[in-house]
Design a protein around this motif. Structure first.
Motif, PDB file in Angstrom:
ATOM      1  N   GLU A  74       0.486  -0.857   0.265  1.00  0.00           N
ATOM      2  CA  GLU A  74      -0.439   0.023  -0.306  1.00  0.00           C
ATOM      3  C   GLU A  74       0.755   1.851   0.370  1.00  0.00           C
ATOM      4  N   GLN A  78       0.784   4.339  -3.047  1.00  0.00           N
ATOM      5  CA  GLN A  78       0.814   4.919  -2.640  1.00  0.00           C
ATOM      6  C   GLN A  78       1.725   6.007  -3.182  1.00  0.00           C
ATOM      7  N   ASN A 112      -1.848  -1.888  -7.297  1.00  0.00           N
ATOM      8  CA  ASN A 112      -3.525  -1.298  -7.134  1.00  0.00           C
ATOM      9  C   ASN A 112      -3.286  -2.781  -7.102  1.00  0.00           C
ATOM     10  N   CYS A 122      -4.688   3.469   0.681  1.00  0.00           N
ATOM     11  CA  CYS A 122      -4.139   4.074  -0.544  1.00  0.00           C
ATOM     12  C   CYS A 122      -5.170   4.006  -1.476  1.00  0.00           C
TER      13      CYS A 122
END
Length: 171
Positions: A74, A78, A112, A122
């Motif tokens: 995560e 991000q 993702n 995120c």
């Protein structure tokens, strides 16, 4: 001095400091995505414990596992997204930035997909990410021939050459 002038000067000073520190921030973020372990951030509870009696909390806040755990995937997702956006915005000053943006956006897409849509830490705008990826494939193609054969690639090529009189039949 009126309040608007003071606010303007304050904003200018803040922007100046941020610009001066931008390179250091980018370096820290680039190094952060190399870390392959979970991160722990303080929560209101751990901050309250620190504020109440800093010496009495010992293991709870000094320990690296105090607070809220965020998975390395995560964090990397991000940070890659944010760095990609930063490099994309810097692209006009140096075309290499588009390549950096492309690489970060590609990593963002992979991470993702791995994380899934249920990530609580995120925040990725899928539509914007897709737009960035399309733009990067034109501005910094990894495969030049494939990029030039796409409609976006042809439009970009025509714009660079100043050939605006192209008929849509050629696309």
């Amino acid at each position: 001095m009126n309040q608007m002038q003071q606010e303007k000067e304050l904003t200018e000073n803040i922007l100046k400091v941020l610009k001066e520190q931008a390179e250091d921030s980018i370096t820290v973020l680039e190094e952060a995505i190399k870390l392959k372990k979970a991160f722990y951030i303080h929560t209101m509870r751990t901050l309250d414990l620190l504020a109440a009696e800093p010496g009495a909390v010992n293991g709870e806040t000094e320990n690296s596992t105090a607070g809220l755990m965020i998975s390395s995937d995560e964090v990397q997702c991000q940070v890659c997204y944010d760095l990609g956006a930063f490099y994309f915005q810097q692209g006009p000053t140096d075309p290499v930035n588009y390549e950096k943006a492309r690489d970060h956006f590609f990593n963002t897409k992979q991470l993702n997909a791995k994380i899934g849509e249920f990530s609580t830490h995120c925040s990725i705008d899928e539509n914007r990410l897709s737009g960035y990826c399309q733009a990067c494939s034109v501005l910094a193609p990894s495969n030049v021939a494939a990029a030039q054969s796409s409609a976006y690639g042809q439009i970009h090529k025509f714009m660079k050459t100043g050939n605006y009189q192209v008929s849509w039949g050629h696309l």
